[in-house]
Design an enzyme around this catalytic site. Sequence first.
Site, PDB file in Angstrom:
ATOM      1  N   HIS A  52       0.956  -1.353  -0.020  1.00  0.00           N
ATOM      2  CA  HIS A  52      -0.083   0.101   0.043  1.00  0.00           C
ATOM      3  C   HIS A  52       0.875   1.312  -0.077  1.00  0.00           C
ATOM      4  O   HIS A  52       0.269   2.332  -0.176  1.00  0.00           O
ATOM      5  CB  HIS A  52      -0.871   0.084   1.404  1.00  0.00           C
ATOM      6  CG  HIS A  52      -1.974  -0.993   1.291  1.00  0.00           C
ATOM      7  ND1 HIS A  52      -3.317  -0.584   0.772  1.00  0.00           N
ATOM      8  CD2 HIS A  52      -1.926  -2.264   1.371  1.00  0.00           C
ATOM      9  CE1 HIS A  52      -4.014  -1.948   0.639  1.00  0.00           C
ATOM     10  NE2 HIS A  52      -3.329  -2.995   1.014  1.00  0.00           N
ATOM     11  N   ASP A 112       3.496   9.562  -0.739  1.00  0.00           N
ATOM     12  CA  ASP A 112       2.394   8.890  -0.452  1.00  0.00           C
ATOM     13  C   ASP A 112       1.907   7.636  -1.297  1.00  0.00           C
ATOM     14  O   ASP A 112       2.176   7.957  -2.444  1.00  0.00           O
ATOM     15  CB  ASP A 112       1.238   9.749  -0.276  1.00  0.00           C
ATOM     16  CG  ASP A 112       0.347   9.402   0.792  1.00  0.00           C
ATOM     17  OD1 ASP A 112       0.083   8.329   1.017  1.00  0.00           O
ATOM     18  OD2 ASP A 112      -0.547  10.246   1.397  1.00  0.00           O
TER      19      ASP A 112
HETATM   20  P1  ADQ Z   1      -2.836   6.122   4.918  1.00  0.00           P
HETATM   21  O1  ADQ Z   1      -1.524   6.609   5.122  1.00  0.00           O
HETATM   22  O2  ADQ Z   1      -3.580   6.021   6.270  1.00  0.00           O
HETATM   23  O3  ADQ Z   1      -2.760   4.925   4.065  1.00  0.00           O
HETATM   24  P2  ADQ Z   1      -4.728   7.595   3.366  1.00  0.00           P
HETATM   25  O4  ADQ Z   1      -4.828   6.742   1.994  1.00  0.00           O
HETATM   26  O5  ADQ Z   1      -4.907   8.995   3.228  1.00  0.00           O
HETATM   27  O6  ADQ Z   1      -3.502   7.524   4.025  1.00  0.00           O
HETATM   28  O7  ADQ Z   1      -5.984   6.902   4.195  1.00  0.00           O
HETATM   29  C1  ADQ Z   1      -6.485   7.504   5.427  1.00  0.00           C
HETATM   30  C2  ADQ Z   1      -7.742   7.026   5.859  1.00  0.00           C
HETATM   31  O8  ADQ Z   1      -8.096   7.570   6.687  1.00  0.00           O
HETATM   32  C3  ADQ Z   1      -8.795   7.812   4.802  1.00  0.00           C
HETATM   33  O9  ADQ Z   1     -10.071   6.916   4.482  1.00  0.00           O
HETATM   34  C4  ADQ Z   1      -9.324   8.813   5.688  1.00  0.00           C
HETATM   35  O10 ADQ Z   1     -10.674   9.152   5.375  1.00  0.00           O
HETATM   36  C5  ADQ Z   1      -9.140   8.313   7.104  1.00  0.00           C
HETATM   37  N1  ADQ Z   1      -8.659   9.414   7.936  1.00  0.00           N
HETATM   38  C6  ADQ Z   1      -7.877  10.352   8.020  1.00  0.00           C
HETATM   39  N2  ADQ Z   1      -7.898  11.205   9.003  1.00  0.00           N
HETATM   40  C7  ADQ Z   1      -9.065  10.878   9.541  1.00  0.00           C
HETATM   41  C8  ADQ Z   1      -9.583  11.535  10.869  1.00  0.00           C
HETATM   42  N3  ADQ Z   1      -9.132  12.571  11.425  1.00  0.00           N
HETATM   43  N4  ADQ Z   1     -10.714  10.892  11.326  1.00  0.00           N
HETATM   44  C9  ADQ Z   1     -11.176   9.950  10.521  1.00  0.00           C
HETATM   45  N5  ADQ Z   1     -10.604   9.323   9.419  1.00  0.00           N
HETATM   46  C10 ADQ Z   1      -9.797   9.754   9.101  1.00  0.00           C
HETATM   47  C11 ADQ Z   1      -2.094   4.088   3.302  1.00  0.00           C
HETATM   48  C12 ADQ Z   1      -1.031   4.583   2.688  1.00  0.00           C
HETATM   49  C13 ADQ Z   1      -1.928   5.391   1.304  1.00  0.00           C
HETATM   50  C14 ADQ Z   1      -2.715   4.455   0.654  1.00  0.00           C
HETATM   51  C15 ADQ Z   1      -3.853   3.723   1.825  1.00  0.00           C
HETATM   52  C16 ADQ Z   1      -4.504   2.719   1.045  1.00  0.00           C
HETATM   53  O11 ADQ Z   1      -0.101   5.500   3.319  1.00  0.00           O
HETATM   54  O12 ADQ Z   1      -0.922   6.061   0.492  1.00  0.00           O
HETATM   55  O13 ADQ Z   1      -3.776   5.571  -0.165  1.00  0.00           O
HETATM   56  O14 ADQ Z   1      -2.793   2.920   2.565  1.00  0.00           O
HETATM   57  O15 ADQ Z   1      -3.486   1.769   0.182  1.00  0.00           O
END
Ligand code: ADQ
Length: 464
Positions: free
Chosen positions: A163, A371
Site C-alpha cells: 500500500h 504517499d
Molecule cells: P494512510 O497513510 O493511512 O494509508 P490515506 O490513503 O490517506 O492514508 O487513508 C487515510 C484514511 O483514513 C482515509 O480513508 C481517511 O478518510 C481516514 N482518515 C484520515 N484522517 C481521519 C480522521 N481524522 N478521522 C477519520 N478518518 C480519517 C496507506 C497509504 C496510502 C494509501 C492507503 C491505501 O499510506 O498512501 O492510499 O494506505 O492503500
Amino acid sequence: MAQRSSFVVVANRLPVDEVTTPDGEKQWRPSPGGLVTALHPVLVEHRGTWIGWAGGTGEAPEPFDLEGIHIHPVPLSDEELERYYEGQSNATIWPLYHDAVETPVYKRRWRETYRIVNQRFAQAAAEVAEEGATVWVQDYQLQLVPSLLREMRPDLKIGFFLHIPFPPIELFMQMPFRAEILRGLLGADLVGFQQRLAAQNFVRLARHLLGLRYTGQSIQVDGREVKAGAFPISIDTKEMERLAADPAVQARAKQIRAELGDPKTVILGVDRLDYTKGIELRLKAFRELLADGKLNIGEAVMIQVATPSRERVEHYQTLRVKVEREVGRINGEFGRVGTPAVHYLHQSVDKQELAAMYAAADVMMVTPLRDGMNLVAKEYIACRGDTGGALVLSEFAGAATELRQAFLCNPHDPDGVKDTLLRAVAAEPAELKRRMRVMQRHLRTHDVARWAHSFLDELGVDEE
Ligand code: ADQ
C-alpha cells in the site's frame, strides 16, 4: 482444527474493533475501511478467512465469524508490538520506503522479531488455506510472509499488495536485511504496487540485488514466474457520494461553515498525524500567505484534522510537537478573539462528520512529501457533488497520477505551494466544476471494487 478457506486475506490488522455495549458486554464490530469494503464480496463468496491482529496484546481471541467473514486473530505480545510493529515496520521500513524523509532506525532485535511475527502470520495462513487456495497478503508489515508461506505450502496461489511506495534501488540498499525482504516478496506469484514506477523499482532491484531475469512479463525465480504490476487503490465511490448527498450531512456542512463565521474560503487538511503527509509545510504556506497579506483572517480559515497515529514512535512524538507549535504560532500571530486562523483537531472523526467537512471545504490541501496513493484526495472529490471545490495535490502522492485536474504542486517548493494555494483560492467556479467533473467521472469507474478485481484477475482467481 481451524476452519479452512479457499480465499484468505492476511493483513497486519483485522477489519474488526472490540466495543463494549451499554450493558457492559464486549462485542466485535466490523471496522469500516476501504480494504474490507473491497474484499467483503469476495470473502463472502468464498467463505473466506481474514488473518490479522485484533489489537491488544497477550493471548489472541478465538477465531469467529462476522458478517460472512471468518476472522482468525493472530496474537502479539507487548514486546512484539514494540519491535515488529512500532520498530521494524514503522521506524525502519515506513520512513525508508517514503524517501527517508525521516531517518530510518535500524535495530537487529526489531528485525529478529519481524521475522518471528511474519512466520506466525505465515503459519496461520498455511493452516487455514485449503489445497490450491488463494492467499492475498497485504502491506509492508508482512513482506516475508509470501516466501515463508510458499515454503510450507507450494500448492497455494499467493498475491501480495504493497500500500505504500516501493523505493528506488539506492534507498532500498540501505536496509540491513534487504535480500531477505526481497526474497520474501518474491515468494508471491503477483506483487502489486500503487504505481508503475514502484513496480519498475521492484523489477530493477530483483535484477540488481539477486541477478534475476525479467522477461518483460515476469521475473524468473527458481523456475517460477513472479509478476509485478501497478494496481492503484481507490475508494467506494458510490458509497462516499451517497453519504455526502445525505441531507443530514449537507446540513452539517452548512452548520460547519456558519460556526466558522461564514468565511469566503475554508481550507481543509485531513490526515493521520504522519510526517510523510506534509502537514507542517501546508501550515507554513498558510502562515506566510497571511503574513504577506495575500490571505486575510476572517476571509480565509483553515481546518486541520490530524488523527492520532503511532503515538509511541519517537518520530511521531516529535512531529506532534512541531505541528502543534506551528498551529499555536499562527493563531498567536494572526488570530482574533473568537476567530482563530487554524482550527486544529487532534482526533479521529466519524464518517458523517468527515463527509460534512469535505462538503464544507472550498480548498482541500493534500500535500504529502511521499504517499503510496492518498485516499483523502479521492474522498474529497467524491463528496463534492456538482459544487466544485479545489483539490491542491502533491505530485508525490500516488493519486496525482490519476487526478491530473487537481492543482498539482511540489511540496518541497514552499513558494510553489503558496502560489498553487492562491490559484486554487482564486479559481473561477466554472473552472473548478470542470476540473471536478473529470475527476469524479474517473473515480466512478475506478473504484475500490475495480482495484480488487483487477488484482485478483491478474493473479488468475476466478471470481464468478
Ligand atoms: P494512510 O497513510 O493511512 O494509508 P490515506 O490513503 O490517506 O492514508 O487513508 C487515510 C484514511 O483514513 C482515509 O480513508 C481517511 O478518510 C481516514 N482518515 C484520515 N484522517 C481521519 C480522521 N481524522 N478521522 C477519520 N478518518 C480519517 C496507506 C497509504 C496510502 C494509501 C492507503 C491505501 O499510506 O498512501 O492510499 O494506505 O492503500
